[in-house]
Design an enzyme around this catalytic site. Structure first.
Site, PDB file in Angstrom:
ATOM      1  N   ASN A 200      -6.242  -5.495  -5.306  1.00 26.44           N
ATOM      2  CA  ASN A 200      -7.348  -4.741  -4.738  1.00 26.44           C
ATOM      3  C   ASN A 200      -7.155  -3.229  -4.790  1.00 26.44           C
ATOM      4  OD1 ASN A 200      -9.715  -4.383  -2.661  1.00 26.44           O
ATOM      5  ND2 ASN A 200      -7.941  -3.383  -1.715  1.00 26.44           N
TER       6      ASN A 200
ATOM      7  N   THR B  58     -17.150   1.617   2.764  1.00 27.28           N
ATOM      8  CA  THR B  58     -15.696   1.749   2.817  1.00 27.28           C
ATOM      9  C   THR B  58     -15.315   3.211   2.989  1.00 27.28           C
ATOM     10  OG1 THR B  58     -15.530   2.034   0.420  1.00 27.28           O
ATOM     11  CG2 THR B  58     -15.422  -0.225   1.266  1.00 27.28           C
TER      12      THR B  58
ATOM     13  N   ASP C  62       0.844  -1.193   0.000  1.00 24.98           N
ATOM     14  CA  ASP C  62       0.000   0.000   0.000  1.00 24.98           C
ATOM     15  C   ASP C  62       0.875   1.238   0.000  1.00 24.98           C
ATOM     16  OD1 ASP C  62      -2.208   1.875   0.509  1.00 24.98           O
ATOM     17  OD2 ASP C  62      -3.294   0.132   1.279  1.00 24.98           O
TER      18      ASP C  62
ATOM     19  N   TYR D  40     -14.992   5.642 -13.628  1.00 23.88           N
ATOM     20  CA  TYR D  40     -14.822   4.497 -12.729  1.00 23.88           C
ATOM     21  C   TYR D  40     -15.354   3.219 -13.376  1.00 23.88           C
ATOM     22  CZ  TYR D  40     -15.191   1.646  -8.510  1.00 23.88           C
ATOM     23  OH  TYR D  40     -15.077   0.631  -7.583  1.00 23.88           O
TER      24      TYR D  40
ATOM     25  N   ALA E 135     -20.168  -0.468  -1.307  1.00 20.52           N
ATOM     26  CA  ALA E 135     -19.667  -1.025  -0.049  1.00 20.52           C
ATOM     27  C   ALA E 135     -19.399   0.084   0.959  1.00 20.52           C
ATOM     28  CB  ALA E 135     -18.397  -1.828  -0.297  1.00 20.52           C
TER      29      ALA E 135
END
Length: 273
Positions: A96, A201, A52, A166, A199
């Protein structure tokens, strides 16, 4: 008919250890869905490396590696570090890392298009490019247990308003998943993706915070999912874990929707109270 009461379900409560001896790498694994995936794989016995840009939120027990998926060199070095730490073996990769964008096709300039595609599509490509040699070697020792799983989106298969850029990036991820599954099936590397609905998030939270009426916007997002609520990161993580697990040894080239029925269901509107 009375609506059912939702209670969160966590397979970890049952002590499942189907990832014992498996080494995994999760990009974007320090927050949101990625962090939930990393925790799920850890709890089920895997050794997990998290890649990350900001690893401050990496789950305890993971190998945290700082890297930006828009840099080929950074991804290559991080993958090499993970494989070295794991004793030379890598079995499971979860691509991801991603970013979002709002607007119609007229609203996002070329620079934003390049950036989102660089993260969401080319980030997946770079991760696969540098992990596939290790996955091929591992497949000989652990048939059925070697896989790549991408985090795609309901936006790849359903037209959502104000999500042109997106959606295009995630549509490309879906097509890439199918092509990679065909390319690598005889290498013993399974390739699948999960398609979450909206989701709960950090990214969605930021979108809501930027809305003129966050409460009304959240209610609208919940209402467009037939179950009437947002998907949880843990639910997506459980789906990723299934696709990556030995239980899915015959599953490749599959897009698993985790969307509360958003893709395929058209229920009647709820009656007015």
């Amino acid at each position: 008919m009375r609506d059912f009461e939702f209670r969160d379900f966590d397979v970890r409560d049952f002590g499942v250890r189907d990832f014992d001896g498996i080494n995994a790498l999760v990009t974007g694994g320090a927050s949101g869905i990625g962090a939930a995936v990393a925790r799920e794989l850890l709890a089920r016995g895997a050794r997990v490396a998290v890649l990350d840009r900001d690893t401050s939120g990496a789950p305890d027990g993971t190998l945290a590696l700082t890297a930006d998926v828009t840099s080929d060199d950074a991804v290559r070095y991080a993958v090499a570090a993970a494989v070295d730490a794991f004793g030379g073996a890598l079995h499971t990769v979860v691509g991801n890392a991603g970013t979002g964008a709002a607007g119609t096709v007229e609203d996002n300039g070329d620079d934003e298009w390049r950036h989102v595609l660089d993260v969401n599509l080319l980030g997946v490509v770079r991760t696969a490019r540098h992990t596939l040699p290790h996955l091929r070697r591992a497949a000989a020792d652990r048939p059925g247990a070697v896989s790549i799983t991408h985090t795609c989106s309901i936006a790849a298969t359903a037209g959502l308003p104000q999500r042109a850029l997106y959606s295009a990036s995630k549509g490309a991820v879906l097509s890439l998943t199918l092509a990679m599954a065909a390319d690598h099936v005889r290498d013993g590397v399974r390739v699948n993706c999960v398609n979450p609905g909206t989701a709960d998030t950090p990214w969605v939270t930021r979108l809501l915070d930027a809305a003129a009426d966050p409460v009304a916007e959240r209610a609208a997002l919940e209402a467009r999912q037939p179950m009437g609520r947002l998907v949880t990161a843990q639910e997506v993580a459980a789906a990723v874990a299934y696709l990556a697990s030995p239980a899915a040894a015959a599953v490749t080239g599959t897009a698993l929707a985790v969307d509360g029925g958003m893709q395929g269901l058209r229920p009647r509107p709820r009656p007015a109270s």
